[in-house]
Design an enzyme around this catalytic site. Structure first.
Site, PDB file in Angstrom:
ATOM      1  N   HIS A  67      -3.250   7.217   0.301  1.00 11.29           N
ATOM      2  CA  HIS A  67      -2.272   6.658   1.242  1.00 11.29           C
ATOM      3  C   HIS A  67      -0.879   7.189   0.870  1.00 11.29           C
ATOM      4  O   HIS A  67      -0.580   7.387  -0.308  1.00 11.29           O
ATOM      5  CB  HIS A  67      -2.306   5.125   1.184  1.00 11.29           C
ATOM      6  N   LYS A  82      -2.405  -3.803   2.546  1.00  8.85           N
ATOM      7  CA  LYS A  82      -1.427  -3.486   1.489  1.00  8.85           C
ATOM      8  C   LYS A  82      -1.292  -4.686   0.539  1.00  8.85           C
ATOM      9  O   LYS A  82      -2.255  -5.414   0.334  1.00  8.85           O
ATOM     10  CB  LYS A  82      -0.082  -3.063   2.091  1.00  8.85           C
ATOM     11  N   GLU A  84       1.849   5.811   0.596  1.00  8.18           N
ATOM     12  CA  GLU A  84       2.593   4.986  -0.371  1.00  8.18           C
ATOM     13  C   GLU A  84       2.125   5.270  -1.795  1.00  8.18           C
ATOM     14  O   GLU A  84       2.909   5.212  -2.744  1.00  8.18           O
ATOM     15  CB  GLU A  84       2.434   3.497   0.000  1.00  8.18           C
ATOM     16  N   ASN A 132      -5.369  -1.996   6.788  1.00  2.68           N
ATOM     17  CA  ASN A 132      -4.839  -1.843   5.435  1.00  2.68           C
ATOM     18  C   ASN A 132      -3.835  -2.971   5.210  1.00  2.68           C
ATOM     19  O   ASN A 132      -2.714  -2.906   5.699  1.00  2.68           O
ATOM     20  CB  ASN A 132      -4.160  -0.469   5.296  1.00  2.68           C
ATOM     21  N   GLU A 185      -1.937  10.096   9.049  1.00  2.76           N
ATOM     22  CA  GLU A 185      -0.865   9.107   9.145  1.00  2.76           C
ATOM     23  C   GLU A 185       0.485   9.794   8.931  1.00  2.76           C
ATOM     24  O   GLU A 185       0.900  10.004   7.778  1.00  2.76           O
ATOM     25  CB  GLU A 185      -1.048   8.035   8.070  1.00  2.76           C
ATOM     26  N   SER A 228       1.982   2.664  12.834  1.00  2.00           N
ATOM     27  CA  SER A 228       2.466   1.715  13.846  1.00  2.00           C
ATOM     28  C   SER A 228       1.521   1.566  15.033  1.00  2.00           C
ATOM     29  O   SER A 228       1.967   1.422  16.171  1.00  2.00           O
ATOM     30  CB  SER A 228       3.879   2.084  14.312  1.00  2.00           C
ATOM     31  N   GLY A 278       4.891   1.906   9.372  1.00  2.00           N
ATOM     32  CA  GLY A 278       5.717   0.726   9.167  1.00  2.00           C
ATOM     33  C   GLY A 278       7.094   0.834   9.801  1.00  2.00           C
ATOM     34  O   GLY A 278       7.977   0.027   9.538  1.00  2.00           O
TER      35      GLY A 278
HETATM   36  C1  PEP Z   1      -0.608   2.185   7.006  1.00  2.00           C
HETATM   37  O1  PEP Z   1       0.059   1.767   6.096  1.00  2.00           O
HETATM   38  O2  PEP Z   1      -1.685   2.772   6.784  1.00  2.00           O
HETATM   39  C2  PEP Z   1      -0.104   1.993   8.351  1.00  2.00           C
HETATM   40  C3  PEP Z   1      -0.593   2.736   9.309  1.00  2.00           C
HETATM   41  O3  PEP Z   1       0.870   1.053   8.513  1.00  2.00           O
HETATM   42  P1  PEP Z   1       1.512   0.553   9.913  1.00  2.00           P
HETATM   43  O4  PEP Z   1       0.373   0.355  10.872  1.00  2.00           O
HETATM   44  O5  PEP Z   1       2.194  -0.716   9.569  1.00  2.00           O
HETATM   45  O6  PEP Z   1       2.427   1.623  10.361  1.00  2.00           O
END
Ligand code: PEP
Length: 254
Positions: free
Chosen positions: A98, A11, A100, A9, A170, A216, A176
């Site tokens: 997601h 973003k 966000e 992703n 997630e 992460s 992040g």
């Molecule tokens: C995400 O935004 O779907 C995600 C898992 O981000 P990160 O791997 O940076 O934590």
């Protein structure tokens, strides 16, 4: 056999030139280094998807995805893109829900149900995201929180429709932040979600659904997470912006 999937992703990152360079690198590395049966999905900014198509068309393991779509097919929704547009452009995957999008665009479980419907009606594979906040995790009600997200956004689907959905768990506190769920925490939630799916659709359907972990994921922790029996792959944010890191994560899943 469930599909093994590693999705990146991106973003709102990368200029067009950077996106072309990153895609070329990933395509070359995956082709050279990945022999196993894993599907790689690059969820890039929507603006680049049609351009990137020709970069991945000879890479059988790699597909493209959008990061969101609107629930309506067309209309006066300035700035949005729809599932029929993605279908017409030949883009097979779309991330839906997601955290966000839930947080910054107030997307509700009911709205996400409509987005899932639109994606499926157009033959797209939704990567449906779910996960709890830190506060919810600390209240120890976190499993029910995530089960409710599935109930309210997916449980209206038929078994055949559900079979076309990929789920990404997630935990918001791990996105992040550099904090990753431990493999025990990931397995606990993935098994609980699969049991929840099974309670509605039966074990045969539930056992066929790929559930990805996101939060992460990096080259250093991917192998341990992917070794969990109910973790079928990853949804990768930050590490998907670096070809070496992303390819190493894919190699950990093959
Ligand atoms: C995400 O935004 O779907 C995600 C898992 O981000 P990160 O791997 O940076 O934590």
């Amino acid at each position: 056999m469930r599909k093994k999937i590693v999705a990146g992703n991106w973003k709102m990152n990368k200029t067009l030139d950077e996106a072309l360079a990153l895609t070329s690198e990933v395509v070359n590395m995956i082709q050279d280094e990945v022999r196993g049966d894993v599907e790689v999905v690059l969820c890039t900014p929507a603006l680049y998807l049609t351009t990137l198509k020709k970069y991945v068309e000879n890479a059988p393991k790699i597909a493209l995805g959008a990061q969101n779509c609107h629930e309506k097919a067309s209309g006066a929704y300035t700035g949005e893109i729809s599932a029929p547009m993605l279908k017409a452009a030949g883009i097979p995957y779309v991330i839906i829900g997601h955290s966000e999008r839930r947080q910054y665009f107030a997307e509700s479980n009911a709205q996400l149900a409509a987005k899932v419907d639109s994606a499926l009606e157009n033959g797209l594979t939704p990567i449906f995201c779910c996960g709890e906040s830190l506060e919810q995790r600390q209240n120890e009600d976190y499993v029910n929180v995530v089960k409710t997200q599935l109930t309210e956004s997916l449980f209206h689907l038929s078994a055949d429709q559900l079979a076309s959905v990929v789920i990404a768990y997630e935990p918001i506190w791990a996105i992040g932040t550099g904090l990753t769920a431990s493999s025990e925490q990931a397995q606990e939630m993935h098994a609980a979600l699969r049991a929840h799916l099974s309670s509605k659709y039966g074990s045969e359907v539930a056992d066929g659904i790929s559930i990805l972990y996101g939060g992460s994921v990096g080259a250093g922790n991917a192998a341990e997470l992917f070794a969990c029996p109910d973790v079928d792959g990853g949804l990768v944010g930050g590490a998907s912006l670096k070809s070496r890191d992303f390819t190493d994560i894919v190699k950990a899943r093959q």
